[in-house]
Design a protein around this motif. Structure first.
Motif, PDB file in Angstrom:
ATOM      1  N   GLU A  89      14.277  -0.188  -8.242  1.00  0.00           N
ATOM      2  CA  GLU A  89      13.910  -0.580  -6.880  1.00  0.00           C
ATOM      3  C   GLU A  89      13.065  -1.850  -6.906  1.00  0.00           C
TER       4      GLU A  89
ATOM      5  N   ALA B  53       5.928  -0.054   6.462  1.00  0.00           N
ATOM      6  CA  ALA B  53       5.798   0.706   7.706  1.00  0.00           C
ATOM      7  C   ALA B  53       5.114  -0.139   8.782  1.00  0.00           C
ATOM      8  N   ASP B  96      -0.410   6.687   6.077  1.00  0.00           N
ATOM      9  CA  ASP B  96      -0.683   7.929   5.346  1.00  0.00           C
ATOM     10  C   ASP B  96       0.563   8.458   4.646  1.00  0.00           C
ATOM     11  N   ALA B  98       2.878   6.499   3.276  1.00  0.00           N
ATOM     12  CA  ALA B  98       2.990   5.635   2.102  1.00  0.00           C
ATOM     13  C   ALA B  98       2.009   6.040   1.007  1.00  0.00           C
TER      14      ALA B  98
END
Ligand SMILES: Cc1ncc(C[n+]2csc(CCOP(=O)(O)OP(=O)(O)O)c2C)c(N)n1
Ligand code: SF4
Ligand SMILES: [Mg+2]
Lengths: 360, 248
Positions: A89, B53, B96, B98
């Motif tokens: 990744e 995010a 949170d 992550a």
């Protein structure tokens, strides 16, 4: 003897060459057969004024590398087999963020855990893997301890030329073998030399953003599609590396890289002494695949002998494409056993006698 | 009557709008970080690292050096940046999900290695960016799109409390703030300031978790979201300072 002329194990030579090339950030996690790199870096990097970190896992290692590269440092992460799978990744993120970094896979035998002995089973992982989303790296395949040393310097140069990750792939045999080498002089890399790297801004400057390059392209993926295709084309056109040994008049041409190619070299010498016209294309890069090397193959060639320590024969497709499927392809494929030069010649004889079976 | 003017840092005003939902906690918490850095004279020199995010929307709003990395890897990435840029204040600003779910090992191990970075974690109890699924911090009984009948301890375990997990760890600083009231916003700002001060004193790892609303995925108005933090979330996640090196 000069200080730079030493006998070293492949893995340790890689570590020393990286430091002498200005690498000042290393992350690693123990896994055979590359652990010597981590162990060497654990004392040597501090001497050089850099950072060597044993991370909690390969994910952390790869993303610390990502951060160090974003900050402009020459960074290195190394692993093997299962650990290299965990890098995938992050390699995609390095590609997508235009970050120069060097990663090393010292390949070991087997899928799953496999075992710790040499193998060439990671060809497709490096050549065609590299995480999600249209990724491609530059991949160097040294065949000796000296070539490992030379490839480290080259890897950083290519990484910075193309702003792209470079992977050095070699097998456990080369990583573990000791050979005489000439090391490069110690050099420092200027961490501030790139405009694009994060370093804090001066008053009046705009902030830099290290993230998906596609976000900055015209119409996002409209522009990025062209950008990345052009980059891959430039790499493919300019960075093919190979060594041809007696290819032009050869009736059988071996194709090999790494430890297998060393065996093939000996086979070419011995076969020629017997009057058999054997040649070798040794791949020094697998990405880009050195298609140009195959132009030298002459009209007398009866067949290609892929010599590879791989159960599948992972190179075969690339060889077929490089020869435009015009030459029959045969294989001398092993897995954990280093090929034997006499067997290379035997297979060549079978090919010439019409007794060998094509692999495709 | 005495008046007080609240001004966002210049460099936050020159960038693009963030695009956070109305009443989102990110708008307050991230800004606190930038205000603190600005007041300490460190904003230009700072490097902020984002997840993928909702936090990452700041990357385009703040005109300073930023790194956007993979989901869950901002703390590891920030540690890598700091190791080679010791003179720069480096912080990871993350969710949170992550930092307690996919990248939890980096949260704990950066603390164990006492990486000299500051981490600010938004505890909004959900995976905001992906549409409000259950997070490690989702409360028992809380309905989310992936816990439609409410979180169950027997199936999903109990909410994860970082202050319990890092108890006794030899790090520079650990605190939990909230932005439900002006007083708590001011307190949270002090925590964040302390965290950066510790980093600039090379004391090591500092983490401030902040209870913040995600009105969109809570299905509540911005006002009711703050009420919920006060009445329900703070019961489970008490605010305050938990670890401060040198202070017993
Ligand atoms: C490897 C990987 N898995 C999943 C995702 C999808 N994803 C993006 S953001 C996110 C959750 C974010 O939640 P949180 O970290 O709490 O941030 P918030 O938006 O709530 O502030 C997920 C699951 C991803 N990008 N990468
Ligand atoms: S989804 Fe939630 S966390 Fe994300 S911007 Fe909207 S309110 Fe904020
Ligand atoms: Mg969240």
């Amino acid at each position: 003897m000069a200080d730079n002329e030493v006998i070293m194990k492949g893995n340790e030579a890689l570590a020393e060459a990286a430091i002498r090339s200005g690498c000042r950030f290393f992350s690693g996690y123990p896994i055979t057969p590359q652990t010597e790199i981590l162990e060497y870096m654990s004392w040597r990097m501090e001497e050089a004024g850099g950072e060597a970190i044993q991370t909690e896992d390969e994910l952390c290692g790869a993303y610390m590398l990502f951060g160090a590269a974003a900050a402009g440092a020459r960074a290195l992460s190394t692993s093997a087999g299962p650990g290299f799978s965990l890098y995938q990744e992050a390699i995609s993120y390095l590609v997508g963020s235009d970050l120069p970094a060097v990663l090393v896979d010292v390949s070991r035998i087997g899928n799953a855990l496999g075992d710790i002995s040499q193998s060439q089973g990671d060809y497709e992982l490096i050549r065609k893997g590299n995480g999600h989303g249209d990724t491609m790296v530059i991949a160097l395949t040294p065949a000796s301890v000296q070539e490992i040393v030379d490839d480290v310097q080259l890897a950083y140069e290519l990484a910075e030329k193309y702003l792209h990750p470079v992977i050095i792939l070699y097998d456990a045999a080369i990583g573990q073998m000791m050979e005489g080498v000439t090391l490069p002089e110690m050099s420092e890399h200027d961490i501030n030399k790139f405009d694009w790297s994060v370093k804090g801004i001066e008053k009046g400057q705009h902030g830099r953003k290290i993230t998906n390059v596609s976000y900055f392209c015209d119409n996002m993926y409209v522009g990025y599609e062209k950008y990345l295709r052009d980059k891959y084309k430039a790499i493919t056109d300019n960075e093919q590396r190979w060594e041809n040994v007696e290819v032009a008049d050869a009736e059988v041409v071996c194709v090999a890289y790494g430890i297998s190619s060393r065996v093939c070299k000996e086979a070419v010498r011995n076969a020629r002494a017997e009057g058999i016209k054997l040649g070798l294309i040794r791949l020094k890069t697998i990405t880009p695949f050195p298609v140009k090397a195959f132009e030298e193959i002459g009209p007398d060639c009866k067949g290609i002998e892929v010599v590879e320590m791989s159960i599948k024969g992972q190179m075969v497709d690339d060889v077929a494409l490089a020869t435009k499927c015009n030459i029959p392809i045969y294989g001398y494929l092993t897995s954990y056993l280093v090929p034997d030069s006499e067997k290379v010649i035997e297979v060549a004889k079978d090919i010439l006698a019409g007794k060998a079976e094509e692999v495709l | 009557m005495a008046t007080k003017e609240f001004k966002a840092p210049e460099m936050l005003r020159t960038g693009d709008p963030t695009g956070f939902c109305p009443g989102c906690g990110h708008g307050t918490v991230g800004r606190l970080g930038f205000e603190v850095l600005d007041e300490m004279g460190l904003l230009e020199k700072s490097i902020s690292v984002y997840d993928v995010a909702c936090d990452s929307l700041y990357m385009w709003a703040i005109d300073t050096d930023c790194v956007g990395t993979a989901h869950g890897r901002a703390i590891a990435t920030a540690a890598g940046v700091k190791r080679v840029r010791k003179d720069c204040p480096v912080w990871a600003y993350v969710g949170d999900g992550a930092s307690y779910s996919i990248g939890f090992q980096h949260t704990v191990w950066s603390a164990v290695r006492n990486e000299n970075i500051t981490v600010v974690i938004i505890n909004n109890g959900v995976f905001g960016m992906t549409g409000g699924q259950m997070a490690p911090t989702t409360l028992i009984g809380q309905k989310t799109t992936s816990s439609p009948a409410g979180r169950r301890a027997d199936v999903n375990g109990y909410p994860m409390d970082i202050t319990k997990i890092l108890t006794g760890q030899d790090i520079a600083y650990l605190a939990r703030g909230s932005i439900d009231t002006v007083a708590n916003i001011n307190k949270t700002k002090k925590y964040i300031r302390k965290a950066f001060e510790k980093q600039m004193n090379n004391e090591g790892f500092s983490l401030v978790e902040v209870l913040a609303p995600c009105p969109t995925n809570w299905g509540l108005s911005p006002h009711d979201s703050l009420e919920r933090i006060r009445n329900e979330v703070m019961e489970v996640f008490p605010i305050g300072e938990y670890i401060e090196r040198g202070v017993k």
